[in-house]
Design a protein around this motif. Structure first.
Motif, PDB file in Angstrom:
ATOM      1  N   GLY A   7      -5.747   0.605   2.937  1.00 46.97           N
ATOM      2  CA  GLY A   7      -4.997   1.817   2.580  1.00 46.97           C
ATOM      3  C   GLY A   7      -3.704   1.505   1.858  1.00 46.97           C
ATOM      4  N   LEU A   8      -3.009   0.472   2.335  1.00 42.82           N
ATOM      5  CA  LEU A   8      -1.731   0.089   1.711  1.00 42.82           C
ATOM      6  C   LEU A   8      -1.953  -0.449   0.293  1.00 42.82           C
ATOM      7  N   SER A   9      -2.998  -1.287   0.067  1.00 46.04           N
ATOM      8  CA  SER A   9      -3.270  -1.837  -1.267  1.00 46.04           C
ATOM      9  C   SER A   9      -3.634  -0.722  -2.246  1.00 46.04           C
ATOM     10  N   PHE A  10      -4.354   0.276  -1.747  1.00 45.31           N
ATOM     11  CA  PHE A  10      -4.702   1.396  -2.620  1.00 45.31           C
ATOM     12  C   PHE A  10      -3.445   2.169  -3.030  1.00 45.31           C
ATOM     13  N   TYR A  11      -2.540   2.330  -2.067  1.00 39.81           N
ATOM     14  CA  TYR A  11      -1.309   3.075  -2.355  1.00 39.81           C
ATOM     15  C   TYR A  11      -0.442   2.314  -3.356  1.00 39.81           C
ATOM     16  N   ILE A  12      -0.402   0.960  -3.207  1.00 35.41           N
ATOM     17  CA  ILE A  12       0.491   0.169  -4.073  1.00 35.41           C
ATOM     18  C   ILE A  12      -0.141  -0.057  -5.443  1.00 35.41           C
ATOM     19  N   LYS A  67      -2.812   1.485  -7.009  1.00 34.88           N
ATOM     20  CA  LYS A  67      -3.754   2.494  -7.488  1.00 34.88           C
ATOM     21  C   LYS A  67      -3.713   2.640  -9.015  1.00 34.88           C
TER      22      LYS A  67
END
Length: 427
Positions: free
Chosen positions: A20-25, A27
């Protein structure tokens, strides 16, 4: 919750959070996002491998624990090539080998102890924490004439047997010699051992009857032989003098009569000593198959006239099948004559003597309705030359005891209740 589930949940939560964090950073930057996802997947794979490495020893331990719980000490594990796992397997296998060795040793000791107790010439009686009987060996059953099933799981004091009643008063560490029925003598010792933190008691019974009777007979035998020798020598010489004097004093009736009275008294004294000597000079029994039922009928026929004079009836409860014992006919006849004579004297007038034979185990019971045996007399019944009769010599029961003991037969004489005194012979 199991430790393995906690670990999986923890790893899953971390990696889901990382995705979730990698997607947020990343994207807006597809290449970086894809790279981060690859790293997260690699991390998850490594975590899963670590999980397998950590959980496998635990599973192995649980398998071993279940085997130990089931007392299966044959389960062992092969080494896997991993250092930590192999160290655990090595320790576990050593422990299993030791447990198996200890169990084998304990079983061998247990079987040896059981065999020793079973074949012991000493009676052994085992009790649990509450002092209820848990086991008694064959020697105890034979000595006391009881069946194990009738006394197991019962406290000593509740068993209506004179020896058990005496044993119930024994204290731990105490040793005592008890006499039963004036004949059977036992040395008893009570002790205990610890079992699961609780004391368990046991009693050892050693039969002293044979040794005591042998020592007793040896002692009174020497005295009787010495007395008989001296009396016979003196009586023979005195009678010779009296006979000579009587022949010379034919013309003096008063003197002759006095001398004859003296000679008769000498003969009575000689007969008196002969009865004692008969006990010591008993021959070794000539054993042959003897039908006890026939012996009873023959002997009672001989004694019936004496019984009728005192209005005493003979009753018979003889076994339908023959009761046969290896015994000396003449000596056993003498035993029955003495027992019947004692029963008649105990009844005096108006009563019954009952004769009963039992096939298995072979026994003879002679029951009379006489006045019975006082408690204070019971323990002296078979003592040599003990008698409660005014002119009794105490030879009858001593002779009975010697004959039956020489045959290897068991005997007892008890007043079981008022008006019921039983003489029992166990062939």
């Amino acid at each position: 919750m199991k430790l393995s589930i906690k670990f999986i949940v923890y790893i899953a939560c971390i990696h889901i959070a990382a995705i979730g964090l990698s997607f947020y950073i990343f994207k807006d930057e597809p290449l970086f996002f894809i790279g981060s996802e690859v790293l997260i997947l690699l991390s998850f794979f490594i975590a899963w491998q670590l999980y397998q490495s950590l959980i496998q020893p635990l599973n192995l331990l649980m398998t071993g624990v279940e085997a130990i719980k089931d007392r299966d000490f044959n389960v062992k594990f092969l080494k896997t090539g991993k250092y930590e796992m192999d160290r655990l397997i090595e320790i576990y296998n050593q422990m299993i080998d030791q447990l198996r060795t200890e169990r084998t040793r304990q079983e061998e000791q247990h079987f040896f102890l059981e065999k020793l107790i079973h074949t012991s010439p000493t009676g052994i009686l085992m009790m649990d924490f509450d002092e209820n009987i848990t086991a008694l060996n064959p020697k105890t059953q034979a000595m006391l004439g009881i069946d194990a099933a009738s006394v197991l799981h019962r406290p000593l004091a509740s068993i209506q047997h004179p020896v058990f009643q005496m044993l119930s008063h024994l204290k731990t560490g105490e040793s005592r010699t008890i006499n039963f029925n004036g004949l059977e003598t036992y040395k008893c010792q009570k002790a205990h051992f610890m079992d699961r933190g609780f004391p368990r008691y046991f009693i050892m019974l050693e039969e002293l009857t044979t040794e005591i009777l042998a020592a007793e007979k040896n002692a009174y035998g020497k005295v009787i032989r010495m007395m008989a020798h001296e009396v016979n020598n003196s009586v023979g010489a005195v009678n010779s003098i009296l006979d000579t004097t009587i022949s010379l004093e034919q013309n003096q009736p008063d003197v002759t009569e006095a001398l004859e009275v003296a000679r008769d008294r000498n003969e009575n004294l000689n007969q008196f000593m002969r009865r004692f000597a008969d006990v010591v000079r008993l021959p070794v029994p000539y054993k042959e198959p003897l039908n006890i039922n026939s012996l009873v009928m023959k002997t009672t026929s001989l004694m019936s006239s004496l019984a009728k004079r005192q209005n005493i009836r003979f009753e018979f409860k003889l076994s339908e099948r023959e009761v046969v014992a290896q015994a000396d006919l003449l000596q056993m006849e003498q035993v029955l004559i003495n027992v019947i004579k004692n029963a008649i004297e105990s009844i005096e007038n108006d009563g019954t003597v009952t004769f009963e034979t039992i096939q298995n185990p072979p026994q003879l019971l002679i029951t009379d309705t006489g006045k019975g045996i006082p408690k204070e007399v019971e323990e002296h019944l078979f003592s040599p030359f003990f008698s409660t009769k005014r002119n009794g010599q105490g030879v009858g029961l001593t002779l009975i005891r010697e004959i039956l003991v020489n045959h290897g037969f068991g005997l007892s004489l008890l007043t079981e209740q008022e008006g019921k005194t039983v003489f029992r012979v166990r062939f």
